[in-house]
Write a protein that holds these residues in place. Structure first.
Motif: not given
Length: 233
Positions: A102, A35, A120
């Motif tokens: 996810e 991420k 993120k």
């Protein structure tokens, strides 16, 4: 203990088991670190594995406390709940929720949202990895305590296992990122592990052999699919 054959056999066996128990940890760390921006992914993977090693060593030094976790704290619907059960249940729920999010993010992506999602942060990913490490480390440490009586053997096995995982983590991460179906399969495995942890916390033991067989068979089928796909190309 280095000169004792029994200790060396225990070290080798425990190291292999620690690596096997750490594979799902590597996969989840790889998914979380994926991420982040490219330049932070390697750092996140190595930091996550280092945290896993530190967590396991600290738990090994707290063996007495870990063994006390099996003592019942309270009863719910005639089911005795211990500290270990609470950690396993909470950890299983965390895996179920995180894996579901996810999968949703992978299938829906930004197309399923009106606004683009913020990237993120490195800190948030490390915190999630740390929480995951605590859950998986408990299972790993209990396995170590059950197999060896010498804490030095346990610590050496953990250090060697994490070292092997650090070396192989990048190739595993690249493979998972390159093949979306493998990533989805890995997330499905984490849901399976989450259910297993919850069941274990409720004293409903699921033999690990069943879980490992299901995973191995799924991986075998997926490898055949990837092989056929490469031949078609």
């Amino acid at each position: 203990w280095i000169t004792e054959p029994g200790s060396l056999i225990a070290l080798l066996t425990l190291t292999v088991l620690e690596i096997v128990l750490g594979i799902d940890n590597i996969i989840f760390i790889s998914i979380l670190s994926g991420k982040l921006p490219k330049h932070q992914q390697d750092k996140a993977r190595l930091t996550g594995l280092a945290l896993a090693m530190i967590t396991r060593i600290l738990l090994l030094f707290s063996i007495v406390w870990i063994m006390k976790l099996t003592l019942p704290l309270f009863t719910v619907l005639s089911q005795e709940i211990s500290g270990r059960d609470i950690i396993l249940i909470v950890g299983g729920l965390f895996l179920l929720a995180k894996s579901t999010f996810e999968i949703h993010d992978k299938l829906e992506g930004e197309e399923g949202h009106r606004t683009a999602k913020a990237a993120k942060s490195f800190g948030s990913v490390i915190i999630q990895i740390l929480l995951l490490d605590i859950v998986f480390s408990l299972d790993s440490v209990i396995t170590a305590v059950g197999m060896a009586n010498n804490i030095i053997i346990m610590i050496v096995a953990v250090v060697i296992a994490v070292g092997v995982m650090m070396v192989s983590s990048k190739s595993i991460s690249n493979f998972v990122e390159k093949h979306p179906t493998v990533k989805m399969l890995a997330l499905a495995f984490l849901i399976l592990i989450g259910v297993s942890l919850i069941a274990e916390g409720l004293e409903q033991h699921i033999p690990k052999g069943y879980i490992y067989f299901a995973m191995a068979f799924s991986v075998f089928v997926e490898m055949l699919n990837l092989k056929m796909k490469s031949k078609k190309r």
